[in-house]
Design an enzyme around this catalytic site. Structure first.
Site, PDB file in Angstrom:
ATOM      1  N   ASP A 197      -4.117  -9.622   1.025  1.00  0.00           N
ATOM      2  CA  ASP A 197      -4.573  -8.250   1.250  1.00  0.00           C
ATOM      3  C   ASP A 197      -6.076  -8.222   1.521  1.00  0.00           C
ATOM      4  O   ASP A 197      -6.546  -7.619   2.496  1.00  0.00           O
ATOM      5  CB  ASP A 197      -4.216  -7.405   0.019  1.00  0.00           C
ATOM      6  CG  ASP A 197      -4.640  -5.954   0.110  1.00  0.00           C
ATOM      7  OD1 ASP A 197      -4.883  -5.439   1.229  1.00  0.00           O
ATOM      8  OD2 ASP A 197      -4.722  -5.310  -0.952  1.00  0.00           O
ATOM      9  N   GLU A 221       0.205   3.348  -3.295  1.00  0.00           N
ATOM     10  CA  GLU A 221      -1.191   3.765  -3.407  1.00  0.00           C
ATOM     11  C   GLU A 221      -1.579   4.790  -2.340  1.00  0.00           C
ATOM     12  O   GLU A 221      -2.368   5.691  -2.605  1.00  0.00           O
ATOM     13  CB  GLU A 221      -2.076   2.517  -3.280  1.00  0.00           C
ATOM     14  CG  GLU A 221      -3.524   2.724  -3.597  1.00  0.00           C
ATOM     15  CD  GLU A 221      -4.294   1.426  -3.564  1.00  0.00           C
ATOM     16  OE1 GLU A 221      -5.305   1.375  -2.859  1.00  0.00           O
ATOM     17  OE2 GLU A 221      -3.885   0.460  -4.240  1.00  0.00           O
ATOM     18  N   ASP A 222      -1.035   4.657  -1.139  1.00  0.00           N
ATOM     19  CA  ASP A 222      -1.541   5.433  -0.004  1.00  0.00           C
ATOM     20  C   ASP A 222      -0.560   6.400   0.639  1.00  0.00           C
ATOM     21  O   ASP A 222      -0.920   7.108   1.574  1.00  0.00           O
ATOM     22  CB  ASP A 222      -2.055   4.483   1.081  1.00  0.00           C
ATOM     23  CG  ASP A 222      -3.271   3.691   0.634  1.00  0.00           C
ATOM     24  OD1 ASP A 222      -3.946   4.128  -0.319  1.00  0.00           O
ATOM     25  OD2 ASP A 222      -3.548   2.642   1.232  1.00  0.00           O
ATOM     26  N   ASP A 239       0.800  -1.228   0.000  1.00  0.00           N
ATOM     27  CA  ASP A 239       0.000   0.000   0.000  1.00  0.00           C
ATOM     28  C   ASP A 239       0.833   1.278   0.000  1.00  0.00           C
ATOM     29  O   ASP A 239       0.281   2.372   0.010  1.00  0.00           O
ATOM     30  CB  ASP A 239      -0.943   0.020   1.215  1.00  0.00           C
ATOM     31  CG  ASP A 239      -2.213  -0.774   0.977  1.00  0.00           C
ATOM     32  OD1 ASP A 239      -2.577  -0.999  -0.192  1.00  0.00           O
ATOM     33  OD2 ASP A 239      -2.855  -1.166   1.968  1.00  0.00           O
TER      34      ASP A 239
END
Length: 180
Positions: A118, A60-61, A57
């Site tokens: 995930d 993406e984050d 992540d």
């Protein structure tokens, strides 16, 4: 490449981030994904997959770029992280449809394992929150229960080749418990 390096990198990247609707530090999610993967595969020969679980992540984050992941952890880890990262410029429905289609038609087995771990970690968290909040849990998400059901059932179907893995069977069980 090193799992310890990935732990430190992910912990630093996610510092100050929290799980949706809670004050639980976000890093608990990548740690759980890596733990699920480590239980499913031989950690010695699948170090790249474990590292990708820890890092999945970050692009993406957080402010981390794919170039940084590739530079720090190599092409294999970067490809796995990319496979589990969504293009946030697209609508929620388009991103989720792309994920389902990719997992069914293009993803390698390791990419599928990463996605399964995930999504399993996500559903474990949702189940825990559901026990406390009831149906209010669905208000945490961009889309409610019906759309979440569509997505998770689609992912489950796209990962059916993993049915010999206990994580897939648990994922299947949680999809049924939460959405049927």
């Amino acid at each position: 490449m090193s799992v310890l390096k990935a732990i430190e990198f992910s912990a630093n990247a996610h510092l100050g981030y929290f799980r949706k609707g809670s004050r639980v530090p976000y890093i608990t999610h990548p740690f759980e994904v890596a733990k699920i993967l480590a239980a499913a595969v031989d950690s010695e020969t699948n170090e790249a997959l474990i590292c990708a679980g820890l890092l999945h992540d970050t692009v993406e984050d957080t402010e981390t770029t794919m170039e940084i992941i590739q530079q720090e952890f190599g092409t294999e880890v970067a490809a796995l992280v990319a496979s589990d990262s969504e293009d946030k410029t697209l609508s929620w429905e388009k991103r989720k449809k792309n994920t389902i289609d990719f997992l069914e038609n293009e993803a390698t087995r390791d990419m599928q394992l990463l996605a399964c771990a995930d999504k399993l970690a996500n559903l474990r968290s949702i189940k825990k929150d559901y026990a406390i909040m009831g149906d209010e849990v669905w208000n945490i998400f961009v889309r409610g229960k019906e759309k979440q059901a569509w997505y998770y059932k689609g992912v489950l179907n796209s990962l059916k080749s993993l049915d010999t893995f206990s994580m897939y069977r648990e994922f299947n069980q949680l999809v049924q418990e939460l959405f049927d």
